[in-house]
Enzyme design. Structure first.
Site, PDB file in Angstrom:
ATOM      1  N   GLY A 241      61.016 -41.269  38.317  1.00  0.00           N
ATOM      2  CA  GLY A 241      62.052 -41.086  37.294  1.00  0.00           C
ATOM      3  C   GLY A 241      63.225 -40.279  37.798  1.00  0.00           C
ATOM      4  O   GLY A 241      63.655 -39.327  37.149  1.00  0.00           O
TER       5      GLY A 241
ATOM      6  N   VAL B 160      55.704 -46.437  36.133  1.00  0.00           N
ATOM      7  CA  VAL B 160      54.564 -45.596  36.536  1.00  0.00           C
ATOM      8  C   VAL B 160      53.313 -45.857  35.706  1.00  0.00           C
ATOM      9  O   VAL B 160      52.210 -45.523  36.119  1.00  0.00           O
ATOM     10  CB  VAL B 160      54.907 -44.080  36.508  1.00  0.00           C
ATOM     11  CG1 VAL B 160      55.961 -43.724  37.536  1.00  0.00           C
ATOM     12  CG2 VAL B 160      55.293 -43.606  35.117  1.00  0.00           C
TER      13      VAL B 160
ATOM     14  N   TYR C 138      53.853 -35.366  21.788  1.00  0.00           N
ATOM     15  CA  TYR C 138      54.424 -35.209  23.132  1.00  0.00           C
ATOM     16  C   TYR C 138      53.769 -34.004  23.815  1.00  0.00           C
ATOM     17  O   TYR C 138      53.368 -34.077  24.984  1.00  0.00           O
ATOM     18  CB  TYR C 138      55.931 -35.028  23.008  1.00  0.00           C
ATOM     19  CG  TYR C 138      56.642 -34.579  24.269  1.00  0.00           C
ATOM     20  CD1 TYR C 138      56.921 -35.481  25.291  1.00  0.00           C
ATOM     21  CD2 TYR C 138      57.059 -33.253  24.424  1.00  0.00           C
ATOM     22  CE1 TYR C 138      57.592 -35.056  26.444  1.00  0.00           C
ATOM     23  CE2 TYR C 138      57.725 -32.832  25.566  1.00  0.00           C
ATOM     24  CZ  TYR C 138      57.989 -33.739  26.575  1.00  0.00           C
ATOM     25  OH  TYR C 138      58.659 -33.324  27.708  1.00  0.00           O
TER      26      TYR C 138
END
Ligand code: NAP
Length: 259
Positions: free
Chosen positions: A12, A64, A156
């Site tokens: 990323g 990924v 998250y």
């Protein structure tokens, strides 16, 4: 040149924190693999910027969370450079949502990319590190996993908490092979992950509100994270493993010690 000729994969790194890490590694002499999933143009721009700085880089598209794409990326890096010294697991996504209204698909996407993506990248890379008894793995966690996130970040935070325990367990598993595994926990950094869909006014308001509750009184810059990543990727940190380095300008302490 603390990373001279080291080969580093930064997942990323087409944007945000990963981009800054890729550039900082270049300045320290590393050869950088710029990974991305969608932003081909941005990844190419990072490679061009690296070349302007006199460095060597390639960009590689790989999701990924897709094991075979990760395997192909790692194979390509080995074919091209014959080794991998450093892996930064930075690729990540964030969807807000509380327990009451959480969306199953978004939770699964965060889990797949943030957690399984990290595991796939480590799993595919580590065998090449073990062969050479050398490796530096840096996982990008978050202060969200340490309990100071904003409302709506529970799911998250869960994925980032998994990264912290993964870091600690893998440091234990891989230490005997000369591999250091550490994590960086950034607080709020002004990147796309936080500003997508927000107006200029909302962004400014968000910055001002946060600044007041950070001991250092400024928002974290991607470079603040990149500087720590360089240290953890270098041999200056060779006796540090299984650690989570909090880079938050004193935000957690501010929230803990102020009224
Ligand atoms: P960002 O600006 O949104 O950039 C995300 C990067 O991850 C992009 O390069 C993106 O590639 C890549 N990516 C996303 N999904 C991917 C996938 N499935 N496979 C490969 N690459 C993928 O985010 P950021 O703020 O720099 O965040 C970087 C990391 O820091 C994340 O793990 C995030 O959770 C963590 N973090 C961020 C903050 C913050 O406040 N910004 C705070 C704590 C921790 P494309 O460009 O191709 O989409």
């Amino acid at each position: 040149m603390r990373l001279k000729d080291k080969v580093a994969i930064v997942t990323g790194s087409s944007r945000g924190i990963g981009r800054e890490i890729a550039l900082a590694f270049t300045r320290e002499g590393a050869i950088v693999v710029v990974n991305y999933v969608y932003s081909e143009d941005k990844a190419s721009e990072v490679v061009e910027e690296i070349e302007r700085l006199g460095g060597i880089a390639i960009s590689v598209k790989a999701d990924v969370s897709n094991r075979s794409e990760v395997r192909s990326m790692v194979r390509k890096v080995i074919d091209e450079f014959n080794r991998i010294d450093i892996l930064v697991n930075n690729a990540g996504i964030f969807y807000p949502g509380s327990l009451i209204d959480f969306d199953e698909e978004k939770l699964e996407a965060m889990w797949r990319i943030n957690v399984k993506g990290t595991i796939y990248c480590i799993h595919e890379t580590v065998k090449y590190m073990i062969k050479r008894s050398y490796g530096k793995i840096i996982n990008i966690a978050s202060t969200a996993a340490l309990g100071t996130a904003s409302p709506g970040t529970t799911m998250y935070s869960l994925t980032k908490a998994a990264i912290i325990i993964l870091t600690k367990r893998l440091a234990y598993e891989l230490g005997e092979y000369g591999i250091n595994v550490n994590a960086i926990a950034p607080s709020f950094v002004l990147t796309d992950i936080n500003i997508q869909g927000k107006s200029r006014e909302e962004i400014n308001e968000m910055i001002e509100r946060r600044k007041e509750k950070i001991s250092i009184r400024r928002i974290c810059e991607p470079m603040d994270i990149a500087n720590v990543a360089v240290f953890l990727a270098s041999d200056s940190s060779s006796y540090i493993t299984g650690q989570v380095i909090v880079v938050d300008g004193g935000r957690i302490d501010y929230l803990t010690h102020s009224i």
